[in-house]
Design a protein around this motif. Sequence first.
Motif, mmCIF file in Angstrom:
data_model
loop_
_atom_site.group_PDB
_atom_site.id
_atom_site.type_symbol
_atom_site.label_atom_id
_atom_site.label_comp_id
_atom_site.label_asym_id
_atom_site.label_seq_id
_atom_site.Cartn_x
_atom_site.Cartn_y
_atom_site.Cartn_z
ATOM 1 N N PRO B 70 9.945 6.322 -1.803
ATOM 2 C CA PRO B 70 9.429 7.187 -0.729
ATOM 3 C C PRO B 70 8.043 6.741 -0.259
ATOM 4 O O PRO B 70 7.388 5.962 -0.932
ATOM 5 N N ASP B 71 7.609 7.293 0.874
ATOM 6 C CA ASP B 71 6.276 7.001 1.394
ATOM 7 C C ASP B 71 5.204 7.442 0.397
ATOM 8 O O ASP B 71 5.418 8.361 -0.394
ATOM 9 N N ILE B 72 4.046 6.767 0.477
ATOM 10 C CA ILE B 72 2.919 7.162 -0.367
ATOM 11 C C ILE B 72 1.796 7.633 0.555
ATOM 12 O O ILE B 72 1.388 6.915 1.467
ATOM 13 N N TYR B 73 1.322 8.867 0.314
ATOM 14 C CA TYR B 73 0.196 9.401 1.087
ATOM 15 C C TYR B 73 -1.037 9.383 0.193
ATOM 16 O O TYR B 73 -1.101 10.103 -0.798
ATOM 17 N N HIS B 74 -2.003 8.552 0.531
ATOM 18 C CA HIS B 74 -3.206 8.362 -0.283
ATOM 19 C C HIS B 74 -4.392 9.028 0.413
ATOM 20 O O HIS B 74 -4.854 8.556 1.441
ATOM 21 N N PHE B 75 -4.836 10.137 -0.160
ATOM 22 C CA PHE B 75 -5.935 10.905 0.437
ATOM 23 C C PHE B 75 -7.234 10.692 -0.340
ATOM 24 O O PHE B 75 -7.216 10.371 -1.523
ATOM 25 N N GLU B 97 8.285 14.847 1.404
ATOM 26 C CA GLU B 97 8.893 13.577 1.800
ATOM 27 C C GLU B 97 8.270 12.361 1.123
ATOM 28 O O GLU B 97 8.884 11.300 1.064
ATOM 29 N N GLY B 98 7.065 12.518 0.636
ATOM 30 C CA GLY B 98 6.413 11.372 0.004
ATOM 31 C C GLY B 98 5.699 11.775 -1.267
ATOM 32 O O GLY B 98 5.623 12.954 -1.614
ATOM 33 N N VAL B 99 5.156 10.775 -1.962
ATOM 34 C CA VAL B 99 4.333 11.040 -3.131
ATOM 35 C C VAL B 99 2.891 11.161 -2.633
ATOM 36 O O VAL B 99 2.417 10.323 -1.863
#
Lengths: 338, 156
Positions: B70-75, B97-99
């Motif tokens: 899955p998509d990776i969301y890096h904040f 939807e993402g990690v």
Amino acid sequence: MKTVPDIKILGIESSCDETAAAIVKNGRHILSNVVNSQIAIHQEFGGVVPEIASRKHIENITLVVDAAFKEAGLKYEDIDAIAVTNAPGLVGALLVGLSFAKGFAYALGKPLIAVNHLHGHIYANFLEHDDIEFPAVCLIVSGGHTSILYMSEAGHYEVMGSTIDDAAGEAFDKVARFLGIGYPGGPAIQKAAAEGIAGKFVLPRVFLNRKNFDFSFSGLKTAAMNQWKKNNHENNSVNDLAAEFQTALVEILSVKTIRAAQECNARSVLLAGGVAANSELRKMMKFKSELAGLKVYYPSLKLCTDNAAMIAGTAYSQYSKGDFAPLNLNAYASLLSL
Amino acid sequence: MELYVETDEAMQLLGQRIAPFLSAGDVVYLQGEMGAGKTTLVRGIARGMGYAGRVTSPTFTIMNIYPNEPDIYHFDFYRLDHHDLPDLGLDDYLSGEGVVLIEWPEIGMEFLPEEAMVIEISLIDDDYERGRKVQLMPRGLYFVQKIEEIEKQCSF
């Protein structure tokens, strides 16, 4: 003789901390350039509060657009197109400028032009210089980006290398904050460095001798912080460390950029982005470029940081080609391509 | 679960070991002071999830998206004030939807999900040149079980 009509483009920028609007004539003449600088707010909170929220952009946008028209002495119907940043940036922030631009374009019946924020930064050079020869190599360096680009001609970009971890501007800000010398970090380090002596502390020139054009500033940042933790903080040490840190950064950036320019037989070297405002970097790039027989260009200080004149300027060639965006144009967080 | 990580490479390797246990919708909070190695650990997690592209610090950009399965969301909330968080549009990324990997979550905990894996990275003797202590702490039963599984497989 037939006279070519002047093209006036309104530019709108809201990709990060600044809400900005500007009107540029024929891609060259800045009629107005309004930036809602929120730096005063940052300083109050010690440098970590950018008020980046979309809400802030919503509050600012009509004010900066109206100020841009007022400063230019123009009415809404006097402009020929609306240019807006739609990537890269924080989507919520980008959408404020984008939605406003769409509404404006629709209401006025004028074309909408999508501009990449980074192309805008590079174009800032072309707003002020008309003698830039290609091929050129551009160092784009800011809080969020550090890349070396190859430009075979205007509007064509190829990435030669970029940071693998932190951007140079981010390293400036974080080290300045760690040393407690203020915000924004670039000017704060520059000021402290002017009172210090580089070489009293020794920081690594990370990646300097690697053949590629990538950068790594995370290790330089932690090396600076570690030396500060171990130091007894006496006399002039904060300024000496700032001087060494700035020298290391400037050396890495300038050596790699000139090497890139020589490798691809560039004729010009361009600097762009917020860190291009650093006076040591400008000085060193000028010195090294001239030594290598290259011409160096950088924007004036006001056009280095985020602004909308660079967006309106970039859009001129798109206007000439009829490269317009549909009203369902979207905003993108990342750079899909350069 | 607590480990000692000696080098940058080991930090990345730890991320790669954690990665197979993360699935779409999982939220990870990364805590630790500036320069502790949060982004390095995220790079390892991304590698372990099969993302080969560049993983850079999102301090200025606030968020990086790594297209992946899955998509990776890096904040990174480092530059933000907690008042900013409700306007960020976080809900779009927390919908499963993402990690989601968040550095400096402490800035806006009240707007973030309760259930998460907390990874805390600490310096040893306040020295950047030494290794790091890494603690994995669950919030909610789901992550208690995940961390137990990770512990079984991680023999550092």
